[in-house]
Motif scaffolding. Sequence first.
Motif, PDB file in Angstrom:
ATOM      1  N   ILE A  14      11.097   5.008  -0.678  1.00 56.18           N
ATOM      2  CA  ILE A  14      10.091   6.054  -0.445  1.00 56.18           C
ATOM      3  C   ILE A  14       8.689   5.456  -0.520  1.00 56.18           C
ATOM      4  O   ILE A  14       7.826   5.763   0.304  1.00 56.18           O
ATOM      5  N   ALA A  15       8.462   4.572  -1.491  1.00 57.05           N
ATOM      6  CA  ALA A  15       7.144   3.960  -1.631  1.00 57.05           C
ATOM      7  C   ALA A  15       6.802   3.122  -0.401  1.00 57.05           C
ATOM      8  O   ALA A  15       5.667   3.147   0.085  1.00 57.05           O
ATOM      9  N   ARG A  16       7.782   2.377   0.113  1.00 59.14           N
ATOM     10  CA  ARG A  16       7.540   1.565   1.317  1.00 59.14           C
ATOM     11  C   ARG A  16       7.211   2.461   2.508  1.00 59.14           C
ATOM     12  O   ARG A  16       6.316   2.159   3.296  1.00 59.14           O
ATOM     13  N   LYS A  17       7.959   3.571   2.629  1.00 63.67           N
ATOM     14  CA  LYS A  17       7.674   4.510   3.712  1.00 63.67           C
ATOM     15  C   LYS A  17       6.280   5.089   3.554  1.00 63.67           C
ATOM     16  O   LYS A  17       5.577   5.296   4.533  1.00 63.67           O
ATOM     17  N   LEU A  18       5.897   5.352   2.306  1.00 68.05           N
ATOM     18  CA  LEU A  18       4.565   5.879   2.020  1.00 68.05           C
ATOM     19  C   LEU A  18       3.491   4.911   2.501  1.00 68.05           C
ATOM     20  O   LEU A  18       2.531   5.313   3.163  1.00 68.05           O
ATOM     21  N   VAL A  19       3.656   3.650   2.185  1.00 68.56           N
ATOM     22  CA  VAL A  19       2.679   2.648   2.592  1.00 68.56           C
ATOM     23  C   VAL A  19       2.582   2.591   4.115  1.00 68.56           C
ATOM     24  O   VAL A  19       1.485   2.592   4.682  1.00 68.56           O
ATOM     25  N   ILE A  20       3.726   2.576   4.781  1.00 64.16           N
ATOM     26  CA  ILE A  20       3.737   2.542   6.246  1.00 64.16           C
ATOM     27  C   ILE A  20       3.061   3.791   6.805  1.00 64.16           C
ATOM     28  O   ILE A  20       2.249   3.722   7.721  1.00 64.16           O
ATOM     29  N   HIS A  21       3.401   4.931   6.201  1.00 66.47           N
ATOM     30  CA  HIS A  21       2.816   6.195   6.661  1.00 66.47           C
ATOM     31  C   HIS A  21       1.308   6.200   6.465  1.00 66.47           C
ATOM     32  O   HIS A  21       0.552   6.586   7.366  1.00 66.47           O
ATOM     33  N   ILE A  22       0.853   5.773   5.297  1.00 67.10           N
ATOM     34  CA  ILE A  22      -0.586   5.742   5.018  1.00 67.10           C
ATOM     35  C   ILE A  22      -1.293   4.789   5.978  1.00 67.10           C
ATOM     36  O   ILE A  22      -2.349   5.118   6.525  1.00 67.10           O
ATOM     37  N   GLU A  23      -0.686   3.620   6.201  1.00 70.68           N
ATOM     38  CA  GLU A  23      -1.304   2.663   7.130  1.00 70.68           C
ATOM     39  C   GLU A  23      -1.419   3.274   8.525  1.00 70.68           C
ATOM     40  O   GLU A  23      -2.449   3.135   9.183  1.00 70.68           O
ATOM     41  N   ARG A  24      -0.372   3.963   8.953  1.00 68.43           N
ATOM     42  CA  ARG A  24      -0.400   4.588  10.275  1.00 68.43           C
ATOM     43  C   ARG A  24      -1.464   5.679  10.335  1.00 68.43           C
ATOM     44  O   ARG A  24      -2.226   5.777  11.299  1.00 68.43           O
ATOM     45  N   GLU A  25      -1.524   6.511   9.291  1.00 68.09           N
ATOM     46  CA  GLU A  25      -2.519   7.578   9.249  1.00 68.09           C
ATOM     47  C   GLU A  25      -3.932   7.003   9.220  1.00 68.09           C
ATOM     48  O   GLU A  25      -4.839   7.538   9.851  1.00 68.09           O
ATOM     49  N   LEU A  26      -4.109   5.942   8.473  1.00 66.71           N
ATOM     50  CA  LEU A  26      -5.435   5.334   8.401  1.00 66.71           C
ATOM     51  C   LEU A  26      -5.856   4.781   9.754  1.00 66.71           C
ATOM     52  O   LEU A  26      -7.019   4.893  10.146  1.00 66.71           O
ATOM     53  N   LYS A  27      -4.915   4.195  10.466  1.00 69.26           N
ATOM     54  CA  LYS A  27      -5.225   3.659  11.791  1.00 69.26           C
ATOM     55  C   LYS A  27      -5.549   4.795  12.755  1.00 69.26           C
ATOM     56  O   LYS A  27      -6.457   4.692  13.567  1.00 69.26           O
ATOM     57  N   MET A  28      -4.764   5.887  12.644  1.00 67.28           N
ATOM     58  CA  MET A  28      -4.957   7.009  13.558  1.00 67.28           C
ATOM     59  C   MET A  28      -6.230   7.782  13.228  1.00 67.28           C
ATOM     60  O   MET A  28      -6.995   8.133  14.115  1.00 67.28           O
ATOM     61  N   ALA A  29      -6.458   8.067  11.963  1.00 62.67           N
ATOM     62  CA  ALA A  29      -7.577   8.916  11.579  1.00 62.67           C
ATOM     63  C   ALA A  29      -8.853   8.130  11.336  1.00 62.67           C
ATOM     64  O   ALA A  29      -9.933   8.694  11.280  1.00 62.67           O
ATOM     65  N   LYS A  30      -8.718   6.846  11.125  1.00 58.27           N
ATOM     66  CA  LYS A  30      -9.873   5.979  10.863  1.00 58.27           C
ATOM     67  C   LYS A  30     -10.672   6.482   9.666  1.00 58.27           C
ATOM     68  O   LYS A  30     -11.871   6.643   9.714  1.00 58.27           O
ATOM     69  N   PHE A  31      -9.954   6.792   8.570  1.00 59.65           N
ATOM     70  CA  PHE A  31     -10.614   7.218   7.339  1.00 59.65           C
ATOM     71  C   PHE A  31     -11.379   6.062   6.736  1.00 59.65           C
ATOM     72  O   PHE A  31     -10.916   4.928   6.715  1.00 59.65           O
ATOM     73  N   ASP A  32     -12.531   6.370   6.218  1.00 61.16           N
ATOM     74  CA  ASP A  32     -13.302   5.371   5.483  1.00 61.16           C
ATOM     75  C   ASP A  32     -13.052   5.624   4.005  1.00 61.16           C
ATOM     76  O   ASP A  32     -13.637   6.531   3.408  1.00 61.16           O
ATOM     77  N   LEU A  33     -12.161   4.839   3.422  1.00 60.73           N
ATOM     78  CA  LEU A  33     -11.789   5.046   2.018  1.00 60.73           C
ATOM     79  C   LEU A  33     -12.726   4.329   1.063  1.00 60.73           C
ATOM     80  O   LEU A  33     -12.592   4.474  -0.152  1.00 60.73           O
ATOM     81  N   SER A  34     -13.677   3.601   1.599  1.00 66.67           N
ATOM     82  CA  SER A  34     -14.566   2.838   0.716  1.00 66.67           C
ATOM     83  C   SER A  34     -15.440   3.748  -0.146  1.00 66.67           C
ATOM     84  O   SER A  34     -15.910   3.333  -1.201  1.00 66.67           O
ATOM     85  N   ALA A  35     -15.630   4.984   0.268  1.00 64.96           N
ATOM     86  CA  ALA A  35     -16.448   5.907  -0.504  1.00 64.96           C
ATOM     87  C   ALA A  35     -15.684   6.527  -1.671  1.00 64.96           C
ATOM     88  O   ALA A  35     -16.284   7.119  -2.559  1.00 64.96           O
ATOM     89  N   TYR A  36     -14.353   6.379  -1.674  1.00 60.69           N
ATOM     90  CA  TYR A  36     -13.535   6.957  -2.739  1.00 60.69           C
ATOM     91  C   TYR A  36     -13.511   6.040  -3.950  1.00 60.69           C
ATOM     92  O   TYR A  36     -13.449   4.816  -3.827  1.00 60.69           O
ATOM     93  N   GLY A  37     -13.516   6.645  -5.112  1.00 59.06           N
ATOM     94  CA  GLY A  37     -13.360   5.887  -6.347  1.00 59.06           C
ATOM     95  C   GLY A  37     -11.890   5.579  -6.579  1.00 59.06           C
ATOM     96  O   GLY A  37     -10.997   6.143  -5.932  1.00 59.06           O
ATOM     97  N   LEU A  38     -11.622   4.692  -7.514  1.00 62.27           N
ATOM     98  CA  LEU A  38     -10.252   4.278  -7.805  1.00 62.27           C
ATOM     99  C   LEU A  38      -9.386   5.470  -8.219  1.00 62.27           C
ATOM    100  O   LEU A  38      -8.254   5.628  -7.739  1.00 62.27           O
ATOM    101  N   ASN A  39      -9.879   6.320  -9.090  1.00 64.23           N
ATOM    102  CA  ASN A  39      -9.103   7.491  -9.522  1.00 64.23           C
ATOM    103  C   ASN A  39      -8.823   8.441  -8.369  1.00 64.23           C
ATOM    104  O   ASN A  39      -7.748   9.019  -8.271  1.00 64.23           O
ATOM    105  N   GLU A  40      -9.800   8.600  -7.491  1.00 64.65           N
ATOM    106  CA  GLU A  40      -9.602   9.474  -6.330  1.00 64.65           C
ATOM    107  C   GLU A  40      -8.537   8.903  -5.399  1.00 64.65           C
ATOM    108  O   GLU A  40      -7.717   9.641  -4.861  1.00 64.65           O
ATOM    109  N   LEU A  41      -8.562   7.595  -5.217  1.00 62.90           N
ATOM    110  CA  LEU A  41      -7.551   6.951  -4.374  1.00 62.90           C
ATOM    111  C   LEU A  41      -6.157   7.091  -4.987  1.00 62.90           C
ATOM    112  O   LEU A  41      -5.180   7.342  -4.283  1.00 62.90           O
ATOM    113  N   ARG A  42      -6.077   6.931  -6.296  1.00 67.05           N
ATOM    114  CA  ARG A  42      -4.784   7.095  -6.968  1.00 67.05           C
ATOM    115  C   ARG A  42      -4.284   8.532  -6.816  1.00 67.05           C
ATOM    116  O   ARG A  42      -3.100   8.759  -6.573  1.00 67.05           O
TER     117      ARG A  42
END
Length: 137
Positions: A14-42
Motif C-alpha cells: 500500500i505504501a509503494r502504491k501511495l508513493v506511485i500515486h502521489i508521484e503521479r498526482e504531483l506530475k499531473m497537478a504540478k503542486f508546489d510542496l515547497s511551501a508546506y512545512g514538514l508536519n503539513e506534509l506528514r
Amino acid sequence: MAVSGARAESKIHIARKLVIHIERELKMAKFDLSAYGLNELRRLGSDVENEITVRHQQELGKARDQILSMAQDLGLSVEELLGTTRKKAKGGKPGAVQPRYRNPADSQQTWTGRGRQPKWVGEALANGRNLDDFRIL
C-alpha cells in the motif's frame, strides 16, 4: 504490537502504491510542496494513505460482490467458481495434517514433521538415528 508477515507486506504494498500515486498526482497537478512545512506534509501523506485504504476496501467490496453475483448466476459456490475447494483430510478435523513419524518406543507419540521437533525425535537424532527410521509408511 507485532505485525504478521502478510499484513506487513500488505502495508508495504500500500505504501509503494501511495508513493506511485502521489508521484503521479504531483506530475499531473504540478503542486508546489515547497511551501508546506514538514508536519503539513506528514499530515497530507497520512490523509492520502487513509484515502487509499478506504478506496482499497471499496474496490475489494465491489470485486467481492461481482464474484458472488457471477457464482450465483452460474449456480455455483464461490469456491467452485474460483476452483479453490479443498479436499478434506483423511479422518480427523478438516485441514488436519496426518502424522509422518511415530516413536517406536511409544506408538502414541507421533509428529507431522511440522513445527518444533518433539523431544523423542531430537534425542534419537542426537544418538545417531535417522528421521526415516520413524517414518510412517
